[in-house]
Design an enzyme around this catalytic site. Structure first.
Site, short mmCIF file in Angstrom:
data_model
loop_
_atom_site.label_atom_id
_atom_site.label_comp_id
_atom_site.label_asym_id
_atom_site.label_seq_id
_atom_site.Cartn_x
_atom_site.Cartn_y
_atom_site.Cartn_z
N SER A 124 0.83 -1.20 0.00
CA SER A 124 0.00 0.00 0.00
C SER A 124 0.86 1.25 0.00
O SER A 124 1.97 1.26 0.57
CB SER A 124 -0.86 -0.04 1.26
OG SER A 124 -1.41 1.22 1.49
N TYR A 148 -1.60 -1.20 10.72
CA TYR A 148 -1.88 -1.76 9.39
C TYR A 148 -0.71 -1.49 8.44
O TYR A 148 -0.18 -2.41 7.79
CB TYR A 148 -3.18 -1.16 8.82
CG TYR A 148 -3.33 -1.39 7.34
CD1 TYR A 148 -3.58 -2.67 6.83
CD2 TYR A 148 -3.18 -0.34 6.41
CE1 TYR A 148 -3.68 -2.90 5.47
CE2 TYR A 148 -3.29 -0.56 5.04
CZ TYR A 148 -3.54 -1.83 4.58
OH TYR A 148 -3.63 -2.05 3.23
N LYS A 152 2.28 -4.02 6.44
CA LYS A 152 2.65 -4.02 5.02
C LYS A 152 4.17 -3.84 4.86
O LYS A 152 4.81 -4.52 4.07
CB LYS A 152 1.92 -2.90 4.27
CG LYS A 152 0.42 -3.10 4.17
CD LYS A 152 0.09 -4.29 3.27
CE LYS A 152 -1.37 -4.65 3.28
NZ LYS A 152 -1.68 -5.94 2.70
P1 NAD Z 1 -10.91 -7.04 1.25
O1 NAD Z 1 -11.09 -7.03 2.72
O2 NAD Z 1 -12.09 -6.74 0.39
O3 NAD Z 1 -10.29 -8.43 0.77
C1 NAD Z 1 -9.44 -9.19 1.57
C2 NAD Z 1 -9.96 -10.61 1.57
O4 NAD Z 1 -9.08 -11.42 2.35
C3 NAD Z 1 -11.36 -10.75 2.16
O5 NAD Z 1 -12.17 -11.48 1.27
C4 NAD Z 1 -11.14 -11.53 3.47
O6 NAD Z 1 -12.24 -12.37 3.77
C5 NAD Z 1 -9.88 -12.30 3.17
N1 NAD Z 1 -9.03 -12.64 4.31
C6 NAD Z 1 -8.56 -11.84 5.30
N2 NAD Z 1 -7.78 -12.54 6.14
C7 NAD Z 1 -7.75 -13.82 5.69
C8 NAD Z 1 -7.12 -15.02 6.10
N3 NAD Z 1 -6.35 -15.06 7.19
N4 NAD Z 1 -7.31 -16.14 5.38
C9 NAD Z 1 -8.09 -16.13 4.27
N5 NAD Z 1 -8.72 -15.03 3.82
C10 NAD Z 1 -8.55 -13.90 4.52
O7 NAD Z 1 -9.72 -6.02 0.91
P2 NAD Z 1 -9.25 -5.43 -0.48
O8 NAD Z 1 -9.62 -3.99 -0.51
O9 NAD Z 1 -9.66 -6.32 -1.59
O10 NAD Z 1 -7.67 -5.47 -0.27
C11 NAD Z 1 -6.89 -6.57 -0.69
C12 NAD Z 1 -5.46 -6.39 -0.25
O11 NAD Z 1 -4.98 -5.15 -0.75
C13 NAD Z 1 -5.29 -6.31 1.27
O12 NAD Z 1 -4.10 -6.96 1.62
C14 NAD Z 1 -5.19 -4.82 1.54
O13 NAD Z 1 -4.46 -4.54 2.70
C15 NAD Z 1 -4.47 -4.35 0.29
N6 NAD Z 1 -4.72 -2.92 -0.01
C16 NAD Z 1 -6.01 -2.48 -0.14
C17 NAD Z 1 -6.25 -1.13 -0.41
C18 NAD Z 1 -7.66 -0.60 -0.52
O14 NAD Z 1 -7.85 0.62 -0.44
N7 NAD Z 1 -8.69 -1.42 -0.72
C19 NAD Z 1 -5.17 -0.24 -0.55
C20 NAD Z 1 -3.87 -0.75 -0.43
C21 NAD Z 1 -3.66 -2.09 -0.15
#
Ligand code: NAD
Ligand code: UDP
Length: 332
Positions: A124, A148, A152
């Site tokens: 991120s 958080y 990362k």
């Molecule tokens: P999200 O919460 O929609 O998706 C994450 C998924 O991982 C969910 O479906 C959840 O059920 C699953 N999950 C969490 N812990 C788990 C585990 N231990 N075992 C199995 N499944 C698990 O989030 P997103 O927005 O799709 O983000 C995806 C990734 O991108 C994350 O790592 C997040 O930190 C990173 N990210 C997101 C953003 C954003 O703004 N959305 C920005 C930067 C980075």
């Protein structure tokens, strides 16, 4: 080629599965549904007309992960699974460190054991903290301000150390800026539980009359109109960036980090006004105090992803605002 997508039922994961299937990859999802719903699998299949293999398992569960690697011949992994709410991470740091670090360490150990050493990781732009200048390039100093973000950064360090220890690994670390928007079909998108923390999910709920008004956190920032500036990127463009990253890790060994953004900064007021204009809806708002920890402005240099991944975001802010609202209208 068979790709294991951890967290594939989530917001970015589901859009990436669609792009992977459209590009001809086979997809295996492992997700514990802690922040998503199982029906997303059916929706991915409906959009693409292709089948997905789904395991409802926790990535921290080593036995379960071992079984997946024994049953499936996985060529590479895209690792989305993790918790992502900044505010919650401040209140529940151990839960964040446990889930985000444990899932990654478990995954990397099982991958090593099965000689699957190609991974794309979701990092991120939060790892840049408050940047001294703009646009942000990948070599900027790293600094986190919440648990958080620290998870990362720690995972990035783990991945770098792993490559130093074993040059067989191919690792792409993707630093996302602010993903918004949804798939054109309206079938998949971002659907947070409860009151949203992020700007776009909040705006759509106000437009949909589920929430009364948007609170804009400060109008005295050092930006064009005083409100915070961010690099919003359409989730479908972001998903396409993962296909380029997977192609790269399949082809070349090494560890590399890429910004995935558009390179453009939009203020909160610009987003609100664009949203109102393209959707023909009202978004009442009031200006309130700054949110603790927020920075003035943040946008990416996308030159490296452009050059080395041959990737560039294509969708404009109008499209992002339209598609975000379209998803909510479909899922009232
Ligand atoms: P999200 O919460 O929609 O998706 C994450 C998924 O991982 C969910 O479906 C959840 O059920 C699953 N999950 C969490 N812990 C788990 C585990 N231990 N075992 C199995 N499944 C698990 O989030 P997103 O927005 O799709 O983000 C995806 C990734 O991108 C994350 O790592 C997040 O930190 C990173 N990210 C997101 C953003 C954003 O703004 N959305 C920005 C930067 C980075
Ligand atoms: N923001 C806002 N009201 C909200 C949510 C966010 O004014 O209800 C602002 C926030 O101050 C920032 C921008 O919108 O300037 C993007 O915030 P978001 O939480 O979506 O992303 P991040 O701050 O993590 O980049």
């Amino acid at each position: 080629m068979k790709i294991l997508v951890t967290g594939g039922c989530g917001y970015i994961g589901s859009h990436t599965c669609v792009e992977l299937l459209d590009a001809g990859y086979e997809v295996v999802i492992v997700d514990n549904l802690s922040n998503s719903k199982k029906d997303v699998v059916k929706k991915i299949e409906k959009i693409t007309g292709k089948e997905v293999t789904f395991y409802e398992k926790d990535v921290c569960d080593k036995k379960a992960l071992e079984k997946i690697f024994e049953e499936q011949k996985i060529d590479a992994v895209i690792h989305f699974a993790g918790f992502k709410a900044v505010g919650e991470s401040v209140n529940k740091p151990l839960m964040y460190y446990r889930n985000n670090l444990d899932s990654t360490l478990t995954l990397l150990e099982v991958m090593s054991k099965h000689n699957c050493k190609k991974i794309v990781f979701s990092s991120s732009a939060t790892v840049y903290g408050n940047p001294e200048k703009l646009p942000i390039t990948e070599d900027f100093p790293l600094h986190t301000t919440n648990p958080y973000g620290s998870t990362k950064l720690m995972i990035e360090m783990i991945l770098n150390d792993l490559y130093i220890s074993d040059k067989d690994w191919s690792i792409a670390i993707l630093r996302y800026f602010n993903p918004i928007g949804a798939h054109k079909s309206g079938l998949i998108g971002e659907n947070p539980n409860g009151i949203p923390n992020n700007l776009m999910p909040y705006i759509v709920k106000v437009a949909n009359k589920e929430l009364k008004e948007l609170s804009i956190f400060g109008n005295d920032y050092n930006t064009k109109d005083g409100t915070g500036v961010r690099d919003y990127i359409h989730v479908v463009d972001l998903a396409k960036g993962h296909i380029k990253a997977i192609e790269k890790v399949i082809k070349d060994k090494g560890v590399d980090t890429y910004n995935l953004g558009t390179g453009n900064g939009y203020s909160v007021l610009e987003i609100v006004n664009t949203f109102k204009k393209v959707n023909g809806v009202d978004v009442p708002y009031k200006i309130v105090e700054r949110r603790k920890g927020d920075i003035d402005a943040c946008y990416a240099s996308t030159e490296k992803a452009n050059r080395l991944l041959n990737w560039k975001a294509e969708l404009e802010i109008d499209e992002m605002c339209k598609d975000s609202y379209n998803f909510v209208k479909h899922n009232k």
